[in-house]
Every structure is written in C-alpha cells, then in structure tokens.
Write a protein that holds these residues in place. Structure first.
Motif, PDB file in Angstrom:
ATOM      1  N   THR A  68       0.825  -1.208   0.000  1.00 19.45           N
ATOM      2  CA  THR A  68       0.000   0.000   0.000  1.00 19.45           C
ATOM      3  C   THR A  68       0.857   1.255   0.000  1.00 19.45           C
ATOM      4  OG1 THR A  68      -1.763  -1.151   1.208  1.00 19.45           O
ATOM      5  CG2 THR A  68      -1.802   1.254   1.256  1.00 19.45           C
ATOM      6  N   ILE A  69       1.889   1.258   0.824  1.00 18.09           N
ATOM      7  CA  ILE A  69       2.777   2.424   0.924  1.00 18.09           C
ATOM      8  C   ILE A  69       3.460   2.701  -0.405  1.00 18.09           C
ATOM      9  CG2 ILE A  69       4.920   3.272   1.966  1.00 18.09           C
ATOM     10  CD1 ILE A  69       3.999   1.741   4.540  1.00 18.09           C
ATOM     11  N   PHE A  70       4.069   1.687  -0.991  1.00 17.77           N
ATOM     12  CA  PHE A  70       4.831   1.908  -2.219  1.00 17.77           C
ATOM     13  C   PHE A  70       3.917   2.159  -3.420  1.00 17.77           C
ATOM     14  CE2 PHE A  70       8.148  -0.129   0.363  1.00 17.77           C
ATOM     15  CZ  PHE A  70       9.141   0.844   0.227  1.00 17.77           C
ATOM     16  N   ALA A  71       2.745   1.542  -3.439  1.00 17.26           N
ATOM     17  CA  ALA A  71       1.792   1.835  -4.512  1.00 17.26           C
ATOM     18  C   ALA A  71       1.319   3.288  -4.421  1.00 17.26           C
ATOM     19  CB  ALA A  71       0.593   0.889  -4.432  1.00 17.26           C
ATOM     20  N   THR A  72       1.056   3.739  -3.198  1.00 16.13           N
ATOM     21  CA  THR A  72       0.637   5.124  -2.994  1.00 16.13           C
ATOM     22  C   THR A  72       1.725   6.098  -3.424  1.00 16.13           C
ATOM     23  OG1 THR A  72      -0.752   4.455  -1.118  1.00 16.13           O
ATOM     24  CG2 THR A  72      -0.217   6.793  -1.302  1.00 16.13           C
ATOM     25  N   LEU A  73       2.961   5.798  -3.070  1.00 15.24           N
ATOM     26  CA  LEU A  73       4.082   6.654  -3.460  1.00 15.24           C
ATOM     27  C   LEU A  73       4.241   6.708  -4.976  1.00 15.24           C
ATOM     28  CD1 LEU A  73       6.771   5.697  -0.786  1.00 15.24           C
ATOM     29  CD2 LEU A  73       5.611   7.896  -1.017  1.00 15.24           C
ATOM     30  N   LEU A  74       4.096   5.572  -5.629  1.00 18.92           N
ATOM     31  CA  LEU A  74       4.227   5.533  -7.085  1.00 18.92           C
ATOM     32  C   LEU A  74       3.143   6.364  -7.765  1.00 18.92           C
ATOM     33  CD1 LEU A  74       5.185   1.799  -7.750  1.00 18.92           C
ATOM     34  CD2 LEU A  74       6.618   3.824  -8.148  1.00 18.92           C
ATOM     35  N   VAL A  75       1.914   6.255  -7.262  1.00 19.37           N
ATOM     36  CA  VAL A  75       0.815   7.038  -7.829  1.00 19.37           C
ATOM     37  C   VAL A  75       1.050   8.528  -7.606  1.00 19.37           C
ATOM     38  CG1 VAL A  75      -1.653   7.574  -7.631  1.00 19.37           C
ATOM     39  CG2 VAL A  75      -0.883   5.189  -7.647  1.00 19.37           C
ATOM     40  N   ALA A  76       1.452   8.891  -6.386  1.00 18.20           N
ATOM     41  CA  ALA A  76       1.713  10.305  -6.077  1.00 18.20           C
ATOM     42  C   ALA A  76       2.812  10.862  -6.971  1.00 18.20           C
ATOM     43  CB  ALA A  76       2.093  10.452  -4.608  1.00 18.20           C
ATOM     44  N   TRP A  77       3.847  10.052  -7.201  1.00 15.49           N
ATOM     45  CA  TRP A  77       4.961  10.486  -8.058  1.00 15.49           C
ATOM     46  C   TRP A  77       4.513  10.570  -9.516  1.00 15.49           C
ATOM     47  CZ3 TRP A  77       9.745  12.373  -7.272  1.00 15.49           C
ATOM     48  CH2 TRP A  77      10.619  12.406  -8.359  1.00 15.49           C
ATOM     49  N   ALA A  78       3.727   9.586  -9.961  1.00 11.68           N
ATOM     50  CA  ALA A  78       3.290   9.536 -11.363  1.00 11.68           C
ATOM     51  C   ALA A  78       2.411  10.734 -11.729  1.00 11.68           C
ATOM     52  CB  ALA A  78       2.541   8.231 -11.636  1.00 11.68           C
ATOM     53  N   ILE A  79       1.554  11.153 -10.801  1.00 18.20           N
ATOM     54  CA  ILE A  79       0.673  12.293 -11.096  1.00 18.20           C
ATOM     55  C   ILE A  79       1.325  13.617 -10.692  1.00 18.20           C
ATOM     56  CG2 ILE A  79      -1.387  10.863 -10.816  1.00 18.20           C
ATOM     57  CD1 ILE A  79      -1.859  12.199  -8.113  1.00 18.20           C
ATOM     58  N   LYS A  80       2.588  13.522 -10.256  1.00 14.74           N
ATOM     59  CA  LYS A  80       3.354  14.715  -9.852  1.00 14.74           C
ATOM     60  C   LYS A  80       2.585  15.557  -8.837  1.00 14.74           C
ATOM     61  CE  LYS A  80       5.910  14.875 -14.188  1.00 14.74           C
ATOM     62  NZ  LYS A  80       7.085  14.203 -13.595  1.00 14.74           N
ATOM     63  N   LEU A  81       2.105  14.881  -7.815  1.00 18.46           N
ATOM     64  CA  LEU A  81       1.323  15.545  -6.785  1.00 18.46           C
ATOM     65  C   LEU A  81       2.093  16.690  -6.144  1.00 18.46           C
ATOM     66  CD1 LEU A  81      -1.316  15.471  -5.115  1.00 18.46           C
ATOM     67  CD2 LEU A  81      -0.187  13.886  -3.556  1.00 18.46           C
ATOM     68  N   HIS A  82       3.397  16.517  -6.011  1.00 18.01           N
ATOM     69  CA  HIS A  82       4.227  17.519  -5.342  1.00 18.01           C
ATOM     70  C   HIS A  82       4.344  18.825  -6.129  1.00 18.01           C
ATOM     71  CE1 HIS A  82       6.639  14.966  -7.951  1.00 18.01           C
ATOM     72  NE2 HIS A  82       7.451  15.984  -8.125  1.00 18.01           N
ATOM     73  N   GLN A  83       3.909  18.830  -7.385  1.00 18.07           N
ATOM     74  CA  GLN A  83       4.045  20.029  -8.208  1.00 18.07           C
ATOM     75  C   GLN A  83       2.802  20.914  -8.183  1.00 18.07           C
ATOM     76  OE1 GLN A  83       5.329  18.936 -12.153  1.00 18.07           O
ATOM     77  NE2 GLN A  83       7.275  18.077 -11.430  1.00 18.07           N
ATOM     78  N   ARG A  84       1.796  20.524  -7.432  1.00 25.03           N
ATOM     79  CA  ARG A  84       0.597  21.361  -7.328  1.00 25.03           C
ATOM     80  C   ARG A  84       0.909  22.613  -6.514  1.00 25.03           C
ATOM     81  NH1 ARG A  84      -0.189  17.503 -10.265  1.00 25.03           N
ATOM     82  NH2 ARG A  84      -2.167  16.420 -10.544  1.00 25.03           N
TER      83      ARG A  84
END
Length: 204
Positions: A68-84
């Motif tokens: 769950t942790i690594f899947a969540t991290l991958l999704v967050a990275w893929a959608i570039k959540l940090h760039q909002r």
C-alpha cells in the motif's frame, strides 16, 4: 469482518503515506528521503502500539501495508502531486492526515479491545497509533509536532476510541460501528480545523 477492518487500516496507511510524501516534497528531500519519511509516517504509530501490547509489528509479517505504501508513493509520483500549488497541497495534506488519524485511531482502539484492555488502555493505544507516525515525521523535519499545536488532533483520537469502547460495552460491534465512527471522527477533525476549535489554555 477482518477483511473490512483491513480495508480501513490500509486507507489510513495510504493517507499517512501521502502526508509524509507531501512533507518530504515540501522540504525538498531527495527520493530516498521522501520514501523514508512517508514510510515512517505510515508505520511509526503502529510499530509503537504493537511493541506496547507485546506483538510482532505487523509490517514485519504482513506485506499488505508495504504494498500500500509503495503503490501510494508511485501514484503520487506519477501524477506529480508535489508540483501542485502550495494552497492545494496544504489542503490535501490536512485531509490525508485527518483520514490517517481517524483510521488509525480506530485500528489502535480495536486492537486494545481485542486484547481486553480497559478504557484507558484502549484510548492510549488509539492515541499512540494515531499520532505516533506524525510525531516521528514532524520531528524528523524539525517541525513542531501537530499534536502540540493542533488542539483537536489528539483529542479526536481519544474521543473516537472512547466511543468505540462504549459501543463495545453496549454490545455494538461490527463494520457499521467502525465506519460510523470513522465518518464522525473525520468530520469532527475537519470541522475543528476549519473553525480553529481549541481547548482551553492554561493560564487564560
């Protein structure tokens, strides 16, 4: 029921992973730093809880939380959540952190009930499970822990645990109780944040 309980637990794990990810990204950590921060946020409280009740931490015997942790991290990275934009990121952080808080409060309280603890024990396990990971997260980035300046943070964990304990004493146990308390706790936490509810201050 165990499967449904695990769903709530994994929702909390994913939510706390997001909160750790966002803090790490905001602090401009490298990839490894963000992963470590997100991991500790998601598992810190549960590990402390399990040690207190003399259990092997779940993360060491069940790969579900790690997936769950690594899947969540991958999704967050893929959608570039940090760039909002910062305003949106702060709102996402508050919502994710609140979801994790309430879900882990219920998880900790339920384990306390399963091992036969009294009200204090159930509330204490819920509190540690809910705030432990966030405490580790904030201390690692040299921030004042949320528990010390968000009055209706730890309070929500204790209230949810007390309600779950009262429900169990009344013979009300099951999926509907946990999800009802999840909705109540999450609503209380978000309203308290929006309205800036605070406990009375000593000396005022």
């Amino acid at each position: 029921m165990q499967l449904q309980f695990d769903v709530l637990f994994l929702i909390g794990t994913a939510a706390f992973t997001i909160s750790g990810y966002l803090v790490g990204a905001t602090k401009r950590f490298d990839v490894l730093g963000v992963v470590i921060l997100a991991l500790l946020t998601a598992i810190g409280g549960g590990m402390i809880r399990d040690v207190l009740v003399d259990r092997v931490p779940r993360i060491f015997i069940d790969a579900g939380p790690l997936y769950t942790i690594f899947a969540t991290l991958l999704v967050a990275w893929a959608i570039k959540l940090h760039q909002r934009n910062r305003g949106l990121l702060y709102k996402i952080f508050i919502i994710a952190d609140s979801i994790g808080l309430v879900a882990f409060s219920i998880a900790g309280a339920q384990i306390g009930l399963d091992v036969g603890l009294n009200l204090f024990g159930v509330a204490f396990l819920a509190f540690v499970t809910a705030v432990g990971g966030g405490l580790v997260r904030d201390m690692m980035v040299n921030d004042v822990p949320f528990i010390l300046h968000e009055d209706f943070y730890g309070t929500v964990a204790i209230l949810v645990a007390a309600l779950l304990y009262a429900a169990a004493q009344a013979g009300w146990r099951g999926l509907w109780v946990e999800w009802t308390l999840f909705v109540i706790g999450l609503g209380l936490r978000l309203v308290a944040h929006l309205r800036d509810f605070r406990l009375p201050r000593v000396g005022h």
